[in-house]
Design a protein around this motif. Sequence first.
Motif, short mmCIF file in Angstrom:
data_model
loop_
_atom_site.label_atom_id
_atom_site.label_comp_id
_atom_site.label_asym_id
_atom_site.label_seq_id
_atom_site.Cartn_x
_atom_site.Cartn_y
_atom_site.Cartn_z
N ILE A 1 -100.22 4.45 49.76
CA ILE A 1 -99.42 4.64 48.55
C ILE A 1 -100.13 5.59 47.60
O ILE A 1 -99.52 6.50 47.02
N MET A 2 -101.45 5.41 47.46
CA MET A 2 -102.18 6.23 46.49
C MET A 2 -102.25 7.68 46.92
O MET A 2 -102.14 8.57 46.09
N VAL A 3 -102.43 7.91 48.21
CA VAL A 3 -102.44 9.30 48.67
C VAL A 3 -101.08 9.94 48.38
O VAL A 3 -100.99 11.09 47.95
N ALA A 4 -100.02 9.14 48.56
CA ALA A 4 -98.69 9.66 48.24
C ALA A 4 -98.58 9.95 46.75
O ALA A 4 -97.96 10.93 46.35
N THR A 5 -99.23 9.12 45.91
CA THR A 5 -99.16 9.39 44.47
C THR A 5 -100.02 10.59 44.09
O THR A 5 -99.76 11.23 43.09
N VAL A 6 -101.05 10.87 44.89
CA VAL A 6 -101.84 12.07 44.62
C VAL A 6 -100.99 13.31 44.91
O VAL A 6 -100.92 14.24 44.12
N ASP B 1 -105.05 24.50 38.55
CA ASP B 1 -103.92 24.43 39.46
C ASP B 1 -104.37 24.63 40.90
O ASP B 1 -103.91 23.93 41.81
N VAL B 2 -105.27 25.58 41.08
CA VAL B 2 -105.80 25.83 42.42
C VAL B 2 -106.51 24.58 42.92
O VAL B 2 -106.36 24.17 44.08
N LEU B 3 -107.26 23.93 42.03
CA LEU B 3 -107.95 22.70 42.40
C LEU B 3 -106.96 21.62 42.82
O LEU B 3 -107.18 20.90 43.80
N VAL B 4 -105.88 21.51 42.04
CA VAL B 4 -104.86 20.51 42.36
C VAL B 4 -104.31 20.76 43.75
O VAL B 4 -104.22 19.84 44.57
N VAL B 5 -103.98 22.02 44.03
CA VAL B 5 -103.46 22.36 45.36
C VAL B 5 -104.50 22.02 46.42
O VAL B 5 -104.17 21.48 47.48
N LEU B 6 -105.76 22.30 46.12
CA LEU B 6 -106.83 22.02 47.06
C LEU B 6 -106.90 20.54 47.38
O LEU B 6 -106.97 20.12 48.54
N ALA C 1 -98.69 19.83 32.36
CA ALA C 1 -99.46 20.05 33.58
C ALA C 1 -100.78 19.29 33.50
O ALA C 1 -101.23 18.70 34.48
N MET C 2 -101.37 19.30 32.29
CA MET C 2 -102.63 18.60 32.11
C MET C 2 -102.42 17.11 32.31
O MET C 2 -103.24 16.43 32.93
N ALA C 3 -101.32 16.58 31.80
CA ALA C 3 -101.01 15.16 31.98
C ALA C 3 -100.89 14.86 33.47
O ALA C 3 -101.42 13.84 33.96
N GLY C 4 -100.22 15.76 34.20
CA GLY C 4 -100.08 15.58 35.64
C GLY C 4 -101.44 15.56 36.33
O GLY C 4 -101.69 14.73 37.20
N ARG C 5 -102.32 16.45 35.88
CA ARG C 5 -103.66 16.49 36.49
C ARG C 5 -104.43 15.21 36.21
O ARG C 5 -105.17 14.72 37.06
N MET C 6 -104.25 14.68 34.99
CA MET C 6 -104.91 13.42 34.64
C MET C 6 -104.49 12.32 35.60
O MET C 6 -105.30 11.55 36.10
N LEU C 7 -103.16 12.25 35.84
CA LEU C 7 -102.65 11.23 36.75
C LEU C 7 -103.21 11.44 38.15
O LEU C 7 -103.46 10.50 38.89
N MET C 8 -103.44 12.70 38.48
CA MET C 8 -104.00 13.00 39.78
C MET C 8 -105.45 12.52 39.85
O MET C 8 -105.87 11.96 40.87
#
Lengths: 335, 703
Positions: free
Chosen positions: B438-443, B176-181, B543-550
């Motif tokens: 667009i992709m940055v927005a999807t990130v 999660d911290v990584l995602v925020v980063l 959450a893991m699925a969300g991270r995958m999409l990220m």
Amino acid sequence: MKRILAFLLLACVALPAAAQGTKPYRIYAITFRGMTDVEKGFQDYFAARKIPVDITFRDMARDATRLPGFLEEIRRTKPDLVYTWGTSVTLGVVGPYDKVNPQTHITDIPVVFTLVAAPVLAKIVPDLKSSGRNVTGVFHVAPTETQMRAMASYRPFEKIGVLYSPTERNSVVTLEEIREVGRRMKFSVIEKKFSLDAAGKLTAEGAPAMIAEMRAQGAQWLYLPPDSYLGTQAQKVVIPAAMEQGLPTFASTEQLMEAGALTGLISRYHSIGQFTAYKAEQILRAGRAPAQIPVETLTRFSFQVQLDSAIRLALPPPLPMFNYAEFVAPPPPAN
Amino acid sequence: MDSHYLRRIYWQISGVTMLLVVIALAANSWFAHRTFEEELVPETARKAATVGATVRTLILKAVGSGIEYKALYGVDKAFAEVFNDNPEFTSMAATDDTGAILFQAGRLPPGAAEFFASAEVLARMQQPPARAEGQLIGGQYMVSLPLVKDEQRLGVLHIGIARTFVDNIMLEMLLDVLVVLVVALFFTLELLSFLAGARLEAGMKLLSDTVQRIRAGDFTERLSVAAKDEIGRILNQIDRRVGQINASYQQLTRDLQATLKQANPVERAQLQDAVTAWEALRAKFRFGSATEAPPVAVGGLNSIRAPLFVFILAEELTRAFLPGYINQLLVPIPWLSPQIVIGLPIVLFMLIVALGQPYLGSWSERRGRRRTMIAGATVATVGFVATAMANNLYDLLLWRGLCALGYGMVFVSAQGYILDNTTARDRAKGFALFVGAIMVATVCGPSIGGILADNIGYRPSFGVAAALAFLSILIIARLPQDPPREETARTGMPSLKDFAALLTNRRFMVLTGLAAMPAKVVLTGVCFYLLPLYIVSIGSTQAMAGRMLMIYAVLMVLIVPFAAGASDRGSSREKLVAAGLCLSGVGGLMMLTSTSFWVVIALVFTLGIGQALSIASQSALVAEHCQEEIARFGSDAVYGVYRMLERLGNAIGPLLASVLVIYYGYTGAFMAICILVLSCGALFFLLTRLDKPGVGRITELGA
């Protein structure tokens, strides 16, 4: 806002006054074996709701010959409502739905029955949704399967024994239901019937031997069905015999529980009485026809355990049961 | 002072800023992580102690009612109930006063028996229950509670929590911290680009263009459009000098003409040299006022990025919580399963965007890009506000339709804006910028949206989306005014005949049907439908699925610019597209080897890289392959049909995937879609090899 407040104030003052002003509802109540907690609950409900009632209590004292006198009195005094306790009294007052005789049975006065174990099986009503006549009421026994599961949650079993009166239709049908549930839940039923004496009357003689036999055949529980005769013999004969055999007993009614059964899933008589009074109120105050009021039971049952018996049988309740079971005191010695 | 030098400076500044941000974030994350670690074990132990205390109360109650401790029945049942409510507990045991195990449930760690019987543990019975502390025994943190009833020491109750459970929580937090980063990083980049990049780059381009022009000898005077910054001041000075040169030239011309007028033939002959020199001067350099309009790209191509990013972010924000919101407003529709109903607003959105493309394309060409974008962002803002206040599924469908309309308008106009401001040479790069925003927005969008929805609820989160859409209106308003339309450009909707012509046009359909549509099918079918469902089905979290999409989105952002650069530098775009498609497909075949979590990650990686390779080149190839069609139908019409078919692929993806899942299960559906994409890629490669449409040959073929 002010008007609402004023209205509320007025309602507070006016309603009891109005209630006091009206004539009390006259209720004619017939019991089977004297006053029980059911009648107490029945009266408590009206008192709590400040509904004035004038109840005439008559006790049949297990003697069916007294009934015609009561019926004659009902016709003469014309009460607003008749209250009947148990299957025998109820059937005597209203008759089975397919054999009503207007000459003997009460048809023109609303009848509210209570403490009938199985009103459909007893042919008091064809369907719980509606009696189709001037009758409604309350039954008090949890569904058979629910009871079997409750028993299994105390101690799992594969064989249970049941002792019942072959003359009571109610018990015969309950037995059928137990067999049915047994097929689904995979347990077998050892059935024993009370004997009949020379006069053709039920007798408890030989009951202890039958219980010992059940035990020998591998019964793990003795189930006590809502059987009137069993109710009379439970405390004196049946439960002591089972205790002697180390056989735990499971009660289907509060009466059987009070007779000293180990455990049971039951309706509290007091609550049943209150619920019966609620049905009566629907008729008396709301003016609803009894045929429009469904026959129901309480939605909550009490899981009761008699810890003394549990300790004597060395069958303590499962630990989680200490969270929800109601522990009751042993009955006073039978006289 | 060439633009490369300035670009390098910009990137150096950005680099330093990014580095500082990363260091700050990393330090912050590290300290946060350590605090978590220090707090987590005691916190878990406290919970174990609290739950254990209820079991202890139960045991003491039973013992108090006269049942002997050792004769207790159903203790395992009580333990099982605890396990049911607290899956993190691994084992439970109750011992007697010598430490011998009487009751147990779960998996006791090795060495538990010795630990239970140790004097230190048994000593706990002498003290009142102290602060709960977990002791690590054989991979489990054991929390021990004394069982004492009225001075009578019964024994000890132990609860074990697997260390892996704690480690898993740590890992989840770390992720999660990584995602925020990552989100913070992309935001910073986007903000930098908006604050400095766009204006700096535009200014540099203008300056560099001016210097180039003067170097080429063009001294014509132009309307100055320079901004009031450092570069603007330099430009103004250059303009002043150009004005002086022009004035000198004019003076010279007037002098020469006056002299020639007064001169006699002899003097004229003598003046011939001066005239020749003047003519040479006129031939070599250009003077006077410019006849052409000032350059349009005042804000540069880059200026479209910020409004596009903010607007798309508004929509992406809702990705994570829209299904949940729909579920809340769900009205049962008797003949539709709830799963399909939940999908309805999403499908409607996709369909409106897909079918609206050609109409909106020509509309924005007629009305002007900027005006259409403002209108679209306004419609979407209204849509978001209404969505936030929706009553039930039916009006929600309407509001989502508005959002889709606005989205389509902004999307198409931004695309047109890039088309208008690029040439064939830098078109792929232009589209990479478009896709990049667009992709940055999807990130950033879905992860932030999820956090928002969790903390402030669905409706306020839609309010945030509305605020973002509104903000985008303000930024779009800063774009340069729309230039007057050139009458030569083909405008208008493609007629049904043109549409049919495009649909049967082999070049167009090879590109659209074999590359663009399969790419979208694999994106929505695999990433938006199969992946989240599959991840959860193998026991992982949303959450893991969300991270995958990220991960997917991050790969796109990182690789798309390089792929676009390669494509603009002359690498074969056909090869890039074919390679990308095939790579996307290979991932699914890996499912044959194993169905583990890591294969899914590998799948996301190959899919991300594959899509990134092909996506920028695909759009550019339309302009390249279909020049003839663009000349006939107008660029927006061709792109409109292209985008519409591509977006229909978006709608087909989840549909196809859900049908495949019914028949072949998740793994089968993954593989089937990937095989489809793989074969499309191969076929695309073969067909484009067969009739390689060089620019020259298009004219031949068209003739």
